[in-house]
Design a protein around this motif. Sequence first.
Motif, short mmCIF file in Angstrom:
data_model
loop_
_atom_site.label_atom_id
_atom_site.label_comp_id
_atom_site.label_asym_id
_atom_site.label_seq_id
_atom_site.Cartn_x
_atom_site.Cartn_y
_atom_site.Cartn_z
N GLY B 48 0.58 -1.07 0.01
CA GLY B 48 0.06 0.13 0.24
C GLY B 48 0.94 1.30 0.06
O GLY B 48 2.08 1.28 -0.36
N VAL B 49 0.15 2.16 0.24
CA VAL B 49 0.83 3.68 0.31
C VAL B 49 0.47 4.56 1.62
O VAL B 49 -0.45 3.86 2.32
N GLY B 50 1.36 5.33 1.79
CA GLY B 50 0.98 6.00 2.98
C GLY B 50 1.58 7.51 3.07
O GLY B 50 2.13 7.75 2.11
N GLY B 65 7.09 11.90 14.99
CA GLY B 65 5.69 12.50 13.99
C GLY B 65 4.74 11.37 13.86
O GLY B 65 4.46 10.53 14.60
N PHE B 66 3.80 12.03 12.97
CA PHE B 66 2.57 11.02 12.60
C PHE B 66 2.84 10.45 11.44
O PHE B 66 3.07 10.96 10.26
N SER B 67 2.21 9.31 11.31
CA SER B 67 2.10 8.73 9.80
C SER B 67 0.74 7.86 9.83
O SER B 67 0.29 7.44 10.81
N PHE B 88 1.86 7.21 15.87
CA PHE B 88 2.64 8.19 16.27
C PHE B 88 3.90 7.46 16.91
O PHE B 88 3.86 6.41 17.47
N HIS B 89 4.87 7.88 16.35
CA HIS B 89 6.39 7.43 16.64
C HIS B 89 7.40 8.26 17.05
O HIS B 89 7.37 9.45 16.54
N LEU B 90 8.19 7.82 17.76
CA LEU B 90 9.47 8.53 18.27
C LEU B 90 10.66 7.67 17.59
O LEU B 90 10.58 6.42 17.78
#
Lengths: 240, 181
Positions: B48-50, B65-67, B88-90
């Motif tokens: 897929g895509v994001g 950030g957010f993805s 939500f990732h760090l």
Amino acid sequence: MRRACSAAASGLILFFAGTAAAKPQRELQEVEIPPEAPAPLVVATEPQPTPPPPDVEPYEPPYDPTYDQSHYALPTTPIRDDYPRESALLVASAVHGWLSQPAGVESFGGGGALSMGFVQRDGDFPTGVDLSAVMVRGQGGAVYDLSFRIIGSPKLGRRVLVPFAAIGLCAGASRIEVAGDGDAKTMDEASWGLALGPSAALGLHGFLSDKLYWRAQAGFLGAGAGLYTADVALGVVVGK
Amino acid sequence: MRHLVTANALAAAALAPATARADSEETVLAVHLTSILPQEGTHAGADGVGAELRFFDDDEMMTGGFSAFAAFGRQGADERRDVLDVRFHLAMKPEDAGRVAPYAGVGLDLLHVTTHLPGPDAMTARGTTLGVSVEAGVMGKASRRWFYRASVGYLGAIVPGTGDDLGGVVVQLGVGRMIDD
């Protein structure tokens, strides 16, 4: 003159070295200075080689709408920067939805959405937020979701076409009518519920005029049924 | 003396763009291709895509950030899973790493998973769940405007409706632009 300076310098050095008294002074000798070499002949019509300019990107100062350009001698290109730095939006959308089925992703139905948005047209991050009520109905059921997304976008300013990504959450109710073989085209069974889920979209947006905003996006509403959506929207700027 | 002046002038000209962008903190808008690798006997994988909104600072060790991504399950003999994900990732990277920054990080995922079971007991299960992800890779500024990221990670969650382990290796390749200029 040069010889006088040389003599004075030599005398000072010898004095500070403390050797002036210890050593006998030498007599200065006459040195013949050779005449200066003649300058090379330059033909007036011959082009002079110029060094190539350094291969660097020109410096672009950061955009500052308050920067006073009146000191320039020549008139600069007029740039309209009288748009508001932030805008509240009321947006109406036409939405189409697709649903994941055993045979693949199939069309589910159409509907509409009403959104309240806020965008910082000169801001950095986040560029804006969007709250949308989405209603999609089809033969295989219905999806009613409320979606809240953070919008990230290059500065909008007065531009017509700017890409953006919107990422957030949604909550809502959905009903899917399902046959025994898992196909949602018939009405043998129905499943429904209230759920919370992920929500995101990728698209283009911009301002068609001072008061008119548009948006086209493709994304998903991951509450309950899990709907892929594509929508086209028109909005108005509310307030100043 | 003349050579010294020339060298100084050239050095100043060469360093001018870097000085202009001394503020190395950037916000990046990126799109990425996502692939969930198949697990034989469990699921057929998905592609897929994001999109991603990321804070990136050359001089800081933290990035995040957010993805989000939508991955469409491949048709096969095993389960087909469509995965919709918001994360939500760090992550941590070396300080003073702008061009090539290896990193490792963690994320909290909100997932919607649609599972299609094949065979005589065919059924479809849909639902939302929470997941945890870890990933490692490399990211950085390809130029003044462009950003890249490549990562391999593992997404851990329980599939709603079936109770299976979603556990899948996720590969992402992304490219983006700095948007805060």
